[in-house]
Design a protein around this motif. Structure first.
Motif, mmCIF file in Angstrom:
data_model
loop_
_atom_site.group_PDB
_atom_site.id
_atom_site.type_symbol
_atom_site.label_atom_id
_atom_site.label_comp_id
_atom_site.label_asym_id
_atom_site.label_seq_id
_atom_site.Cartn_x
_atom_site.Cartn_y
_atom_site.Cartn_z
ATOM 1 N N ILE A 473 0.860 -1.178 0.000
ATOM 2 C CA ILE A 473 0.000 0.000 0.000
ATOM 3 C C ILE A 473 0.901 1.233 0.000
ATOM 4 N N TYR A 474 0.661 2.159 -0.920
ATOM 5 C CA TYR A 474 1.473 3.373 -0.977
ATOM 6 C C TYR A 474 1.160 4.274 0.224
ATOM 7 N N ARG A 475 2.227 4.729 0.875
ATOM 8 C CA ARG A 475 2.092 5.690 1.986
ATOM 9 C C ARG A 475 3.155 6.770 1.799
ATOM 10 N N ASP A 476 2.928 7.654 0.821
ATOM 11 C CA ASP A 476 3.908 8.687 0.504
ATOM 12 C C ASP A 476 3.659 9.939 1.345
ATOM 13 N N PHE A 477 3.358 9.708 2.620
ATOM 14 C CA PHE A 477 3.119 10.820 3.533
ATOM 15 C C PHE A 477 3.516 10.381 4.945
ATOM 16 N N GLN A 478 3.721 11.355 5.768
ATOM 17 C CA GLN A 478 4.163 11.091 7.142
ATOM 18 C C GLN A 478 2.974 10.609 7.978
ATOM 19 N N ALA A 479 3.201 9.560 8.765
ATOM 20 C CA ALA A 479 2.165 9.090 9.685
ATOM 21 C C ALA A 479 1.963 10.110 10.796
ATOM 22 N N ILE A 507 5.999 9.144 -16.215
ATOM 23 C CA ILE A 507 5.556 8.608 -14.924
ATOM 24 C C ILE A 507 6.492 9.151 -13.848
ATOM 25 N N THR A 508 5.931 9.901 -12.920
ATOM 26 C CA THR A 508 6.770 10.553 -11.901
ATOM 27 C C THR A 508 7.130 9.618 -10.756
ATOM 28 N N GLY A 509 6.383 8.553 -10.558
ATOM 29 C CA GLY A 509 6.672 7.633 -9.473
ATOM 30 C C GLY A 509 5.975 8.038 -8.187
ATOM 31 N N ILE A 510 6.135 7.204 -7.169
ATOM 32 C CA ILE A 510 5.511 7.441 -5.861
ATOM 33 C C ILE A 510 6.551 7.201 -4.779
ATOM 34 N N LYS A 511 6.645 8.146 -3.853
ATOM 35 C CA LYS A 511 7.612 8.035 -2.767
ATOM 36 C C LYS A 511 7.238 6.900 -1.815
ATOM 37 N N PRO A 512 8.218 6.373 -1.098
ATOM 38 C CA PRO A 512 7.926 5.352 -0.086
ATOM 39 C C PRO A 512 7.432 5.999 1.197
ATOM 40 N N ALA A 513 6.981 5.168 2.128
ATOM 41 C CA ALA A 513 6.639 5.661 3.460
ATOM 42 C C ALA A 513 7.906 6.178 4.129
#
Length: 778
Positions: A473-479, A507-513
């Motif tokens: 599951i992508y989580r490209d933001f701070q918890a 395609i820019t991609g998606i950052k990791p958690a």
């Protein structure tokens, strides 16, 4: 999904034997397997049943048969009943072990797993066959989740859509109860959750008819006295102390109730097969009856156990089996109690669960030529070589890719499904899970799982020591939750995902958690073909300098590596740049591989050898996992995959060889599971990777089938026979290619077919032209 087994008995008798057809398939689908056989004659069988029946009915228990006064049970009568039951059981199973019936037994054992839930429907008009104790069949007893039901060969589906009821509507008829205790039945029904029960106590005929017409009933229940006539063709229920009715006398009211959605009739009374036969003629979906007179205590205990199971979430068949088997505790006083409950099923209907009762469900001679043998052979070899060169040339420029790839997909779909991979557990987040989180006011924040649920899930998983946890599951933001931040940072066996950038396709991609260490990240990128289908598995790649994703190893490889690490296996690379795990090497695809022409082969790619079109591993829903007790063996030292299978909110589904339309696509987390399983199975089990032959091996293979076409062309065959021979040879070619694919080799099928047909056509034209020249004296 469970399995459906149908045993169809054709014309026959115990004096002549019976023709039997066995069908096996998935629930909700057409039967995938069918085989016919025979049960030999056994004229003594009805006599054995009659002896048991006679001894059983001599036991003077308080039956729900009639209200006459019963005598005290004699101990010797109980012993006699037990003896005759043992004899009947032994003779019955001896008959079913007959050699003529053996192919059906073997097909059953081949196709069915003892871990599957199995509904078995026995279709026959023979009332003596229906009476036999099929639940005592040795084969059936090997399957703890199997239960058998009776059915008539003639049936119809009720096409009218069942109206939605907020509660399960139960019409409970309490008939003449002289000498028996029906108050316990009433109490048990009143305790059912999500049910509305209407009791009719010793009703008049008109009162019962009005109630059947007046409301949408889900369940019809009867407690009291009942009986069947001697031939078992009809039955009678005793409404009160003066009135009794046959099913025929309630025909129109019952028909209306069935049209309005009546799903289940339960006759917790004696000798109900006659009632069931008449009700089956009305196309009622499911019926539960007692095959013989039933002691009052047995009737009460069965109802209690059945309602506990059925209303508690068990399927109808499982609830009946469990309730029936629990009656064994009464058999010291009531012998053969477990023989009594029976299901009668309309095969056109799917048995509903308790919850489904509360909602609307809907549930493919020509003369020989005057050519010398030597010249003939040379002509065949040269023609075959020329055609092979032509076909291979066409293949190399990519003109055959559009037909080779679909042929590959067809073979992939035709392969037998492999067993579930026990090293994996999938925690799936479906539409219901998303809805429940929203109902609980849990913020999803652009993800598919809330921070609260994720924290709770990881905490629960860590208790059971999985070897690796994959968060697909992508989580490209701070918890936001401190507990979750700490848990993501310190869970050493947790692998997260990110998506690489691709400037060629914008395609820019998606950052990791941000909380998960870089060493515990894997890219989730899939490589899809021009038609969008996932047929290749990307293991590693070099990310672009501006990529938001730093991972060079695939998510699947990271998880597989964590799983293999305790065995001392670490990823390394051969001098050729191929990935190696232990002794297993994963050869990189080239731009021209098999039916592919000029593909982008950057990174470490292999062909994806899917395991099964249905289920890859054990799967559990998120909310079910969080709310239920867990068997530690299901998690300890396993890979746990967490991902989305929901199809409503921005579904993460992908076309595969098993299906490209949206409703047939596979969720991304299941594709990841196939990739992980492919790696582990290759390293630990020796399961073959999909591979292709070398260029020259493929040329030789295509040339070989071209020569086969040449041999066919030189035979003395008329055009129809030649066409038949080519068709049969093509079928053999397909089977050979299919068998090689199962063993892990993707070999040229379409080019071989083209070479075969082209050589036959060319040489047949050449032979005809040569014959004309000879006949003209040229």
């Amino acid at each position: 999904m469970g399995k459906l087994v149908v045993l169809k008995f054709g014309e026959g008798s115990f004096e002549q034997g019976f023709a039997v057809t066995l069908q096996i398939g998935e629930e909700h689908e057409r039967a995938a397997t069918e085989i016919t056989g025979k049960l030999p004659s056994f004229p003594e069988m009805p006599l054995y049943y009659s002896h048991w029946q006679s001894s059983y009915r001599q036991i003077s228990n308080r039956y729900r048969l009639h209200a006459d006064k019963m005598q005290v049970t004699n101990v010797s009568m109980i012993q006699d009943c037990e003896n005759t039951s043992h004899i009947l059981r032994a003779r019955f199973n001896t008959w079913l072990r007959a050699e003529e019936f053996r192919p059906l037994r073997e097909k059953w054992l081949e196709r069915l797993s003892s871990e599957e839930e199995v509904r078995v429907i026995l279709q026959t008009e023979n009332s003596q066959l229906q009476l036999l104790p099929w639940h005592l069949w040795e084969l059936l007893e090997r399957y703890p989740k199997a239960e058998i039901a009776l059915s008539s060969p003639s049936y119809d589906r009720i096409h009218k859509l069942r109206p939605k009821n907020p509660l399960v509507n139960i019409l409970a008829i309490v008939g003449n109860s002289q000498g028996i205790d029906t108050e316990a039945d009433q109490t048990l029904l009143q305790q059912c959750g999500n049910a509305e029960v209407c009791f009719l106590v010793e009703p008049q005929r008109k009162e019962l008819t009005e109630h059947l017409w007046g409301k949408n009933w889900d369940i019809l229940f009867f407690a009291g006295h009942s009986s069947s006539n001697k031939n078992g063709e009809s039955g009678r229920i005793y409404l009160n102390k003066t009135d009794s009715l046959t099913i025929g006398e309630l025909k129109y009211a019952l028909k209306k109730a069935i049209e309005n959605g009546l799903q289940l009739a339960i006759f917790n009374s004696c000798d109900g097969l006659g009632l069931a036969r008449e009700l089956a003629d009305l196309q009622i979906p499911q019926i539960i009856v007692m095959r013989e007179p039933v002691p009052d205590q047995v009737a009460k205990e069965f109802l209690k156990y059945f309602l506990q199971g059925f209303a508690g979430g068990e399927s109808l068949y499982q609830a009946v089996r469990q309730a029936r088997e629990r009656l064994q505790g009464l058999e010291d006083r009531f012998p053969c109690a477990t023989w009594l409950p029976m299901i009668c099923q309309n095969p056109a209907q799917i048995p509903p669960t308790w919850d489904e009762l509360r909602s609307t469900t809907k549930p493919k001679d020509t003369p020989d030529l005057v050519l010398s043998t030597k010249r003939r052979l040379a002509t065949t070899l040269l023609s075959g070589l020329a055609i092979t060169g032509l076909v291979f040339g066409v293949r190399c420029v990519g003109w055959l890719e559009s037909v080779e790839i679909p042929a590959f997909d067809q073979m992939m779909r035709s392969r037998p499904a492999e067993p579930l991979d026990s090293r994996l557990l999938i925690i799936a987040i479906d539409d219901d899970d998303l809805a429940i989180q929203r109902q609980n006011n849990e913020s999803l924040s652009g993800a598919s799982i809330s921070e609260k649920s994720l924290n709770k899930l990881l905490a629960k998983l860590n208790q059971y020591q999985p070897r690796a946890i994959g968060l697909d599951i992508y989580r490209d933001f701070q918890a936001k939750q401190p507990d979750l931040i700490t848990r993501l940072q310190k869970t050493q066996n947790l692998v997260g995902v990110c998506k690489g950038s691709d400037s060629t396709e914008s395609i820019t991609g998606i950052k990791p958690a941000p909380e998960i260490p870089k060493t515990n990240l894997g890219f989730s990128d899939f490589i899809h073909d021009p038609d969008g289908v996932i047929r290749r598995h990307l293991l590693f790649m070099n990310q672009e300098p501006t990529s938001l994703c730093p991972a060079t190893f695939a998510f699947s490889l990271q998880l597989a590596s964590l799983y293999l690490r305790p065995s001392g296996i670490q990823p390394k690379f051969t001098p050729e740049g191929n990935l190696q795990l232990g002794k297993t090497i994963f050869p990189n695809l080239k731009s021209r591989t098999g039916g592919y022409h000029d593909i982008d082969a950057n990174g470490g790619q292999i062909l994806l050898n899917y395991r099964s079109p249905k289920q890859i591993a054990q799967q559990v829903k998120l909310t079910q996992f969080l709310a239920s007790p867990i068997n530690s063996s299901a998690i300890k030292d396993k890979i746990v995959l967490i991902g989305v299978t929901a199809r409503g909110d921005s579904p993460d589904t992908w076309p595969t060889p098993y299906g490209a339309p949206l409703d047939e696509q596979m969720p991304g987390v299941l594709v990841q599971a196939h990739m992980i399983s492919q790696i582990l199975s290759a390293v630990q089990d020796g399961r073959p990777l999909l591979r292709v032959w070398s260029l020259w091996a493929e040329v030789a293979w295509i040339w070989g089938w071209s020569l086969v076409g040449g041999v066919l062309a030189w035979r003395k065959l008329s055009l129809p026979w030649l066409a038949l021979a080519v068709s049969i040879t093509s079928g053999v070619l397909y089977i050979v290619c299919f068998g090689l694919l199962i063993s892990g080799a993707w070999v040229p099928f379409i080019p071989s077919i083209l070479s075969l047909v082209a050589t036959v056509s060319l040489l047949s034209i050449y032979n005809s032209a040569t014959k004309v020249q000879v006949e003209n004296g040229q």
